[in-house]
Design a protein around this motif. Sequence first.
Motif, PDB file in Angstrom:
ATOM      1  N   GLY A   2       0.789  -1.232   0.000  1.00  0.00           N
ATOM      2  CA  GLY A   2       0.000   0.000   0.000  1.00  0.00           C
ATOM      3  C   GLY A   2       0.815   1.273   0.000  1.00  0.00           C
ATOM      4  N   ASP A   3       2.127   1.177   0.185  1.00  0.00           N
ATOM      5  CA  ASP A   3       2.983   2.369   0.199  1.00  0.00           C
ATOM      6  C   ASP A   3       3.304   2.827  -1.228  1.00  0.00           C
ATOM      7  OD1 ASP A   3       3.019   2.267   2.935  1.00  0.00           O
ATOM      8  OD2 ASP A   3       5.015   1.363   3.084  1.00  0.00           O
ATOM      9  N   VAL A   4       3.554   4.136  -1.358  1.00  0.00           N
ATOM     10  CA  VAL A   4       3.828   4.749  -2.658  1.00  0.00           C
ATOM     11  C   VAL A   4       5.131   5.536  -2.562  1.00  0.00           C
ATOM     12  CG1 VAL A   4       2.968   6.348  -4.417  1.00  0.00           C
ATOM     13  CG2 VAL A   4       1.357   4.931  -3.137  1.00  0.00           C
ATOM     14  N   PHE A   5       5.945   5.485  -3.631  1.00  0.00           N
ATOM     15  CA  PHE A   5       7.221   6.200  -3.663  1.00  0.00           C
ATOM     16  C   PHE A   5       7.432   6.727  -5.074  1.00  0.00           C
ATOM     17  CE2 PHE A   5      11.872   6.715  -3.371  1.00  0.00           C
ATOM     18  CZ  PHE A   5      12.013   7.206  -2.081  1.00  0.00           C
ATOM     19  N   VAL A   6       8.057   7.904  -5.186  1.00  0.00           N
ATOM     20  CA  VAL A   6       8.282   8.501  -6.503  1.00  0.00           C
ATOM     21  C   VAL A   6       9.775   8.624  -6.776  1.00  0.00           C
ATOM     22  CG1 VAL A   6       8.202  10.923  -5.725  1.00  0.00           C
ATOM     23  CG2 VAL A   6       7.566  10.339  -8.085  1.00  0.00           C
ATOM     24  N   PHE A   7      10.154   8.335  -8.031  1.00  0.00           N
ATOM     25  CA  PHE A   7      11.538   8.447  -8.487  1.00  0.00           C
ATOM     26  C   PHE A   7      11.610   9.548  -9.534  1.00  0.00           C
ATOM     27  CE2 PHE A   7      10.555   4.030  -7.426  1.00  0.00           C
ATOM     28  CZ  PHE A   7      11.510   3.754  -6.456  1.00  0.00           C
ATOM     29  N   PRO A   8      12.279  10.668  -9.246  1.00  0.00           N
ATOM     30  CA  PRO A   8      12.320  11.797 -10.186  1.00  0.00           C
ATOM     31  C   PRO A   8      12.987  11.424 -11.510  1.00  0.00           C
ATOM     32  CG  PRO A   8      12.973  12.503  -7.985  1.00  0.00           C
ATOM     33  CD  PRO A   8      12.930  11.011  -7.958  1.00  0.00           C
ATOM     34  N   ILE A   9      12.562  12.081 -12.550  1.00  0.00           N
ATOM     35  CA  ILE A   9      13.031  11.815 -13.903  1.00  0.00           C
ATOM     36  C   ILE A   9      14.562  11.849 -13.998  1.00  0.00           C
ATOM     37  CG2 ILE A   9      12.769  14.253 -14.548  1.00  0.00           C
ATOM     38  CD1 ILE A   9      12.100  13.327 -17.380  1.00  0.00           C
ATOM     39  N   GLY A  10      15.124  10.836 -14.655  1.00  0.00           N
ATOM     40  CA  GLY A  10      16.539  10.817 -14.977  1.00  0.00           C
ATOM     41  C   GLY A  10      17.472  10.373 -13.874  1.00  0.00           C
ATOM     42  N   LEU A  11      17.003  10.249 -12.628  1.00  0.00           N
ATOM     43  CA  LEU A  11      17.899   9.894 -11.530  1.00  0.00           C
ATOM     44  C   LEU A  11      18.032   8.372 -11.405  1.00  0.00           C
ATOM     45  CD1 LEU A  11      16.939  12.452  -8.737  1.00  0.00           C
ATOM     46  CD2 LEU A  11      18.699  12.628 -10.515  1.00  0.00           C
ATOM     47  N   ILE A  12      19.244   7.932 -11.034  1.00  0.00           N
ATOM     48  CA  ILE A  12      19.489   6.504 -10.837  1.00  0.00           C
ATOM     49  C   ILE A  12      18.669   6.021  -9.637  1.00  0.00           C
ATOM     50  CG2 ILE A  12      21.229   4.791 -10.178  1.00  0.00           C
ATOM     51  CD1 ILE A  12      23.296   6.503 -11.665  1.00  0.00           C
ATOM     52  N   HIS A  13      17.959   4.906  -9.819  1.00  0.00           N
ATOM     53  CA  HIS A  13      17.142   4.381  -8.729  1.00  0.00           C
ATOM     54  C   HIS A  13      17.093   2.853  -8.794  1.00  0.00           C
ATOM     55  CE1 HIS A  13      14.392   4.963 -12.143  1.00  0.00           C
ATOM     56  NE2 HIS A  13      13.654   3.986 -11.632  1.00  0.00           N
ATOM     57  N   PHE A  14      16.521   2.244  -7.755  1.00  0.00           N
ATOM     58  CA  PHE A  14      16.480   0.778  -7.639  1.00  0.00           C
ATOM     59  C   PHE A  14      15.322   0.385  -6.745  1.00  0.00           C
ATOM     60  CE2 PHE A  14      18.882   2.402  -4.086  1.00  0.00           C
ATOM     61  CZ  PHE A  14      18.395   1.671  -3.020  1.00  0.00           C
ATOM     62  N   GLN A  15      14.964  -0.896  -6.838  1.00  0.00           N
ATOM     63  CA  GLN A  15      14.012  -1.494  -5.908  1.00  0.00           C
ATOM     64  C   GLN A  15      14.495  -2.896  -5.595  1.00  0.00           C
ATOM     65  OE1 GLN A  15      11.842  -1.065  -9.145  1.00  0.00           O
ATOM     66  NE2 GLN A  15      11.810   1.149  -8.883  1.00  0.00           N
ATOM     67  N   ALA A  16      14.447  -3.296  -4.341  1.00  0.00           N
ATOM     68  CA  ALA A  16      14.899  -4.623  -3.935  1.00  0.00           C
ATOM     69  C   ALA A  16      13.900  -5.243  -2.965  1.00  0.00           C
ATOM     70  CB  ALA A  16      16.279  -4.540  -3.279  1.00  0.00           C
ATOM     71  N   ASN A  17      13.535  -6.475  -3.225  1.00  0.00           N
ATOM     72  CA  ASN A  17      12.652  -7.221  -2.335  1.00  0.00           C
ATOM     73  C   ASN A  17      13.478  -7.725  -1.154  1.00  0.00           C
ATOM     74  OD1 ASN A  17      10.805  -8.867  -1.082  1.00  0.00           O
ATOM     75  ND2 ASN A  17      10.567 -10.299  -2.793  1.00  0.00           N
ATOM     76  N   ILE A  18      13.205  -7.215   0.026  1.00  0.00           N
ATOM     77  CA  ILE A  18      13.976  -7.627   1.203  1.00  0.00           C
ATOM     78  C   ILE A  18      13.227  -8.666   2.036  1.00  0.00           C
ATOM     79  CG2 ILE A  18      15.308  -5.494   1.324  1.00  0.00           C
ATOM     80  CD1 ILE A  18      13.427  -4.507   3.506  1.00  0.00           C
TER      81      ILE A  18
END
Length: 220
Positions: free
Chosen positions: A145-161
């Motif tokens: 249910g949580d939401v997160f935003v990644f700004p355009i062009g920036l390096i980002h990642f997601q990891a299942n912990i």
Amino acid sequence: MAAHILLLVLLSLTSTLIHAYDPSPLQDICVADLKSAVFVNGRVCKDPKLAKADDFFFEGLDKPGNTSNNVGSAVTTVFVDQMAGLNTLGISLVRIDYAPYGETSPHTHPRATEILTVLEGTLYVGFVLSNQNNNTLISKVLNKGDVFVFPIGLIHFQANIGHIPAIAIAAFNSQNPGIITIANSVFGSNPPISDKVLAKAFQVDKKVIDYLEAQFWVNP
């Protein structure tokens, strides 16, 4: 008078920056002609009279992707190539499946900001600010249910912990946001970047670069 001219110039520049994403549509619909050989910035429109409901429809986002790969994730895209009716609308989305401890490796979207919603599981996510902002990491642990935003062009990642699979839906303000996976681009380019250049850039021995370039890089 000079002050007024300067103000107009600044407003003009601001307007240009605001609209520096997918252009706004100039007609009701512009269903992509996916068979056209004409190259334009986007997709050629087919005759609106030929539009049908299926041009604005996609099915199967309920089905999990195959996460049996080196990074343990799968992305199901709903971009203009999958839904021709998205053409010129400046929006798209994906479903992301993560195996336990799977991830989407550090990457960027050159044409879009991404907003992600967790449907199942627990993700550790983050993005890195540019050099001028000291490469600061902005990160967070997200639950269902949580939401997160990644700004355009920036390096980002997601990891299942978590020790169970995770699922997320992400939306983009582009019909084709593009993706540049950092490891793939640096160590898996075709033809390869000189190992001498990379060894100096990463301050490691050339043998380390040769090893990394020999890996099979998975596109998320």
